[in-house]
Design a protein around this motif. Structure first.
Motif: not given
Length: 435
Positions: A390, A386-387, A382, A406
């Motif tokens: 999340q 923060k991604e 990522f 992912q």
């Protein structure tokens, strides 16, 4: 006042150069003078055996590196300065950690993967030429760190993975045998300079573009004279960006001196004059240390005595600690209490956990490991932490289908194993909320 332990090692396979001084030796010597810090510095000669098969080179490098640290101001009375191979407890700890470290963790080590990728690209078997030492390298590094309960380990961003692995090893051992290890943290200083070499690439013995730290004055002048520059003539303005000369100068000069050279670049200083300015500034810093270095390098008995004294100091910590660890895993006298109970902490059910980290590609990843440290799930990269956070939250709410594309496959792990781990985390969170 609480004490923070810092630990730094350098592999004994080469001659220290200006990049080593600026990036490691100088900041480490400065850090050793910080109040409230207990510093450990070691010569990683066991690690050297992975990269070098020349006994003479390893011995010579050990001498040169030790002399360089001492000449640069490292005070062996204020720090623990030792040779790795003088601490027999380290290879023993290496074996104890090997027994709690998953092979899957080591499969993802950067050095091992790089060797495999190089082999595959050349059409060879992926493990061609890969020794068990290279494969197990992270475990030995973990032993170096965990033996002395280091809190902080100064590393570059490309070495963060090794600290994360050491933490995993410590956590796995602590889970099985009780709280024995401190979980170390990577100490990253983004302000530490990385010097360019003679050809403009990063100064590295791998590129054969280094300037030895304690070159003679004449050799230093000759090497600096060979630094790659562009073809701009005297009187023609020159760019400081991308200039190896300027970057090296900046690492040795004061802010005012750096500003003056920046202006000289804008005014069209001749490259020969710029090189001479760099030479004089570097030599001004190195000359006093060079004299001390030459005195030390010609007195190896003094260095040997210093290292043995450091090893003795280190072993006052290592010997009782390895005795504690041996007892913890059951390697104890038969007349010792046979019914020694496992630590109460072990009886408590441990949970799977998510771990977030940054890789050398500057992307952020997370993984899910079970209570024994076995990898269950691995994300792809990522762009921001923060991604990644999340994505973990989405995974916990919606399950595996929420992150299609992912997640990287993990050999030998079924979706049911991951689902069970996620459920265990969810049930624990729900119970805590209800309480």
């Amino acid at each position: 006042m609480s004490i923070t332990r810092f630990l730094t090692g350098i592999t004994t396979t080469g001659t220290p150069h200006l990049g080593n001084f600026v990036g490691s030796i100088r900041p480490s010597v400065a850090a050793s003078l910080t109040p409230g810090v207990q510093s450990f510095y070691f010569l990683a000669d066991y690690h050297a055996l992975i990269k070098c098969e020349d006994p003479v080179r390893i011995q010579r490098s050990t001498l040169e590196i030790a002399a360089s640290w001492l000449a640069a101001g490292l005070n062996p009375e204020h720090v623990t300065f030792y040779r790795q191979s003088d601490i027999p407890e380290i290879p023993e700890l290496n074996w104890l950690l090997s027994c709690v470290t998953g092979k899957g963790v080591l499969n993802r080590a950067h050095a091992y993967k790089a060797s495999q990728d190089k082999n595959v690209a050349a059409g060879r078997d992926a493990d061609d030429g890969v020794t068990a030492g290279l494969f197990m390298y992270p475990v030995l590094m973990g032993a170096d760190i965990l033996m002395f309960k280091a809190h902080k380990v100064p590393v570059g961003r490309d070495q963060i993975q090794h600290i994360e692995m050491a933490r995993d090893m410590a956590a796995s051992f602590n889970h099985l045998y009780g709280e024995h290890f401190v979980l170390p943290e990577a100490a990253i200083d983004d302000h530490v300079a990385t010097l360019p070499g003679l050809d403009g690439r990063k100064m590295s013995k791998s590129y054969d573009n280094t300037i030895p730290l304690f070159s003679s004055r004449d050799q230093l002048k000759k090497l600096i004279g060979g630094i790659l520059t562009d073809s701009r003539a005297p009187g023609e303005a020159k760019d400081v960006e991308g200039s190896a000369l300027f970057q090296i100068y900046q690492a040795f000069a004061t802010p005012d001196e750096t500003a003056a050279l920046r202006q000289a670049y804008a005014d069209g200083i001749a490259w020969g004059d710029a090189k001479n300015t760099l030479f004089e500034r570097v030599d001004q810093v190195i000359a006093p240390m060079r004299a001390q270095y030459e005195e030390l390098i010609h007195n190896p008995a003094r260095i040997e005595q210093t290292l043995l004294a450091g090893a003795e100091r280190a072993r006052t910590l290592a010997t009782p600690f390895i005795r504690e660890l041996r007892s913890a895993v059951g390697l104890r006298s038969l007349v010792q209490g046979a019914a020694v109970a496992k630590p109460a902490k072990v009886a408590k059910a441990a949970l799977p956990s998510f771990k977030q980290y940054r890789e050398a590609d500057n992307k952020f990843y997370f993984k899910l490991v079970d209570a024994d440290g076995r990898l269950l799930l691995q994300s792809t990269g990522f762009d921001a932490p923060k991604e990644a956070g999340q994505a973990i939250a989405r995974l916990q709410r919606e399950g595996l289908s929420a992150l299609a594309g992912q997640l990287a496959p993990v050999d030998g792990v079924a979706d049911a194993d991951v689902a069970a781990a996620l459920k265990a985390l969810a049930d624990t969170a729900a119970a805590a909320a209800a309480a």
